[in-house]
Write a protein that holds these residues in place. Structure first.
Motif, PDB file in Angstrom:
ATOM      1  N   GLU A 118       0.828  -1.202   0.000  1.00  0.00           N
ATOM      2  CA  GLU A 118       0.000   0.000   0.000  1.00  0.00           C
ATOM      3  C   GLU A 118       0.868   1.261   0.000  1.00  0.00           C
ATOM      4  OE1 GLU A 118      -2.948  -0.111  -0.663  1.00  0.00           O
ATOM      5  OE2 GLU A 118      -3.466  -2.177  -0.204  1.00  0.00           O
ATOM      6  N   VAL A 119       1.997   1.214   0.707  1.00  0.00           N
ATOM      7  CA  VAL A 119       2.918   2.352   0.673  1.00  0.00           C
ATOM      8  C   VAL A 119       3.450   2.537  -0.745  1.00  0.00           C
ATOM      9  CG1 VAL A 119       5.029   3.346   1.627  1.00  0.00           C
ATOM     10  CG2 VAL A 119       3.565   1.930   3.078  1.00  0.00           C
ATOM     11  N   ALA A 120       3.763   1.425  -1.402  1.00  0.00           N
ATOM     12  CA  ALA A 120       4.256   1.498  -2.778  1.00  0.00           C
ATOM     13  C   ALA A 120       3.198   2.072  -3.715  1.00  0.00           C
ATOM     14  CB  ALA A 120       4.690   0.108  -3.254  1.00  0.00           C
ATOM     15  N   TYR A 121       1.957   1.634  -3.556  1.00  0.00           N
ATOM     16  CA  TYR A 121       0.871   2.169  -4.383  1.00  0.00           C
ATOM     17  C   TYR A 121       0.740   3.680  -4.164  1.00  0.00           C
ATOM     18  CZ  TYR A 121      -0.893  -2.553  -5.388  1.00  0.00           C
ATOM     19  OH  TYR A 121      -1.039  -3.839  -5.821  1.00  0.00           O
ATOM     20  N   PHE A 122       0.837   4.097  -2.929  1.00  0.00           N
ATOM     21  CA  PHE A 122       0.715   5.517  -2.602  1.00  0.00           C
ATOM     22  C   PHE A 122       1.798   6.332  -3.315  1.00  0.00           C
ATOM     23  CE2 PHE A 122       2.131   9.120  -0.041  1.00  0.00           C
ATOM     24  CZ  PHE A 122       0.953   9.823   0.129  1.00  0.00           C
ATOM     25  N   VAL A 123       3.046   5.875  -3.205  1.00  0.00           N
ATOM     26  CA  VAL A 123       4.159   6.610  -3.814  1.00  0.00           C
ATOM     27  C   VAL A 123       4.001   6.681  -5.325  1.00  0.00           C
ATOM     28  CG1 VAL A 123       6.650   6.576  -4.247  1.00  0.00           C
ATOM     29  CG2 VAL A 123       5.764   6.125  -1.943  1.00  0.00           C
ATOM     30  N   TYR A 124       3.744   5.536  -5.942  1.00  0.00           N
ATOM     31  CA  TYR A 124       3.642   5.525  -7.403  1.00  0.00           C
ATOM     32  C   TYR A 124       2.382   6.243  -7.897  1.00  0.00           C
ATOM     33  CZ  TYR A 124       7.795   3.019  -8.824  1.00  0.00           C
ATOM     34  OH  TYR A 124       9.106   2.689  -9.097  1.00  0.00           O
ATOM     35  N   GLY A 125       1.390   6.370  -7.039  1.00  0.00           N
ATOM     36  CA  GLY A 125       0.215   7.138  -7.397  1.00  0.00           C
ATOM     37  C   GLY A 125       0.497   8.632  -7.479  1.00  0.00           C
ATOM     38  N   MET A 126       1.626   9.071  -6.914  1.00  0.00           N
ATOM     39  CA  MET A 126       2.014  10.479  -6.947  1.00  0.00           C
ATOM     40  C   MET A 126       2.861  10.822  -8.169  1.00  0.00           C
ATOM     41  SD  MET A 126       0.593  11.621  -4.226  1.00  0.00           S
ATOM     42  CE  MET A 126       1.368  13.207  -3.988  1.00  0.00           C
ATOM     43  N   GLU A 127       3.113   9.835  -9.026  1.00  0.00           N
ATOM     44  CA  GLU A 127       3.997  10.053 -10.173  1.00  0.00           C
ATOM     45  C   GLU A 127       3.563  11.204 -11.079  1.00  0.00           C
ATOM     46  OE1 GLU A 127       6.320   7.391 -13.551  1.00  0.00           O
ATOM     47  OE2 GLU A 127       4.451   6.660 -12.697  1.00  0.00           O
ATOM     48  N   PRO A 128       2.255  11.377 -11.400  1.00  0.00           N
ATOM     49  CA  PRO A 128       1.884  12.504 -12.261  1.00  0.00           C
ATOM     50  C   PRO A 128       2.314  13.858 -11.698  1.00  0.00           C
ATOM     51  CG  PRO A 128       0.094  10.931 -12.146  1.00  0.00           C
ATOM     52  CD  PRO A 128       1.111  10.505 -11.126  1.00  0.00           C
TER      53      PRO A 128
END
Length: 362
Positions: free
Chosen positions: A111-121
């Motif tokens: 979930e931490v990984a999803y959060f970080v990669y969700g900030m890519e834009p």
């Protein structure tokens, strides 16, 4: 497991009176900033938003959240180098191990990984730095929104007496499939059957990577659902039967339907389907069936619209996920497609309903 439960209780209950906030604001050049200090006077009131306020965290929570920040920082640097998500998690293994030492499970680190990669834009648009992303993860953790991993898979609602519930289905007499996060760490598992009876169950097999669990039970009079052995394509009509928010919506089974929106999940995860089938807390573990009554997936998660709005400014609608039934290969033996035929949704629901169960764990 007791250590993990104690940690989660600590993280959810240790909220004091002093607020700690993070601000999102836009400067005169139109650039978006995230800061833990109030925005300057030049930032317009309309462009300023407090993302989250929270109480003073406990010492245990601070330690855990520092580990979250370290893990998020490593992931952020990997993301900036265009490293795929899975490779990034592997590269940040040391920080991830620290999270596990503090009680986190594989799904929580993800979930931490999803959060970080969700900030890519936001990173690509230079609206936020890697350090800013790590700071956001840290702050979300400290405020209780992230430390208890309120993310995709927090969908096993509590019931009276501290119990939690979910859904499951018979793959064959005496064998039930559900999501691992529904039953993991349970001291007791009770199946509430369609005929009004109940039966105990025990964990027979589990797949941590795919969040799947197989249960054994003495209830052998209910038929198993056929499992589709190959993947389905975009646009395939599907439906699920489950027990969302049973403590509020009631214990009668609920049906919802939609289509396969994508043959890959979050960050193009090949183990998942994205589905337009509306699901709620408590649907986890329920069967996702095609219009021949075959299980094509196991309902697993939803993308939280409030988190996406807070982190990206976009309100997502009805984005949900299911683990592909092909991921059950190796866990189930003697389960095949079976003889099936197209039928109306009403007929299919009537045939599948008796094999779907409400699961309550303590």
């Amino acid at each position: 497991m007791c250590r993990l439960i104690a940690l989660l209780c600590l993280l959810t209950l240790s909220v004091g009176a002093e607020a700690s906030k993070i601000y999102k604001w836009t400067d005169e050049q139109g650039r978006v900033h995230y800061t833990q200090t109030p925005p300057p006077a030049s930032a317009t009131e309309e462009s300023t938003r407090t993302i989250r306020g929270a109480g003073e965290p406990s010492e245990g929570m601070k330690v855990y959240c520092r580990a979250v920040r370290e893990f998020a920082m490593g992931l952020g640097h990997a993301m900036s180098s265009r490293v795929p998500l899975e490779a990034a998690v592997a590269a940040a293994r040391t920080a991830e191990d620290k999270l596990r030492e503090l009680g986190a499970q594989d799904s929580q680190a993800r979930e931490v990984a999803y959060f970080v990669y969700g900030m890519e834009p936001g990173y690509r648009a230079r609206r936020i730095t890697v350090d800013g992303i790590a700071t956001l993860a840290h702050t979300q953790c400290l405020t209780g929104n992230f430390a208890v991993i309120k993310g995709l898979r927090e969908d096993t609602p509590a019931t009276a007496g501290g119990r939690r519930s979910g859904s499951g289905w018979f793959a064959r007499p005496g064998v039930v499939v559900t999501s691992l996060h529904v039953v993991k760490g349970a001291e007791s598992i009770t199946l509430h059957l369609s005929d009004g009876e109940s039966a105990s169950a025990r964990l027979l097999d589990q797949d941590e990577a795919n969040d799947l669990a197989v249960l054994a039970t003495s209830a052998r009079h209910l038929p198993g659902l056929p499992v589709r052995g190959e993947e389905v394509g975009i646009g395939t009509a599907v439906f699920t039967i489950g027990f969302p928010h049973a403590n509020v919506m009631g214990v009668k089974p609920k049906l919802s339907n939609g289509v396969i929106s994508s043959t890959a999940g979050l960050r193009d995860d090949p183990s998942q389907y994205q589905i337009s089938v509306p699901v709620q807390a408590g649907n986890s573990g329920g069967p996702l069936l095609d219009m021949q009554g075959r299980v094509v997936g196991i309902v697993a998660a939803k993308l939280r619209a409030n988190n996406m709005l807070r982190n990206t400014g976009d309100l997502t609608e009805n984005v949900n996920y299911a683990i592909k039934s092909t991921r059950l290969a190796g866990m189930l033996s003697g389960v095949a497609d079976g003889e099936t035929a197209s039928a109306s949704l009403e007929q299919l629901a009537g045939a599948a309903g008796p094999s779907v169960v409400r699961i309550v764990v303590e």
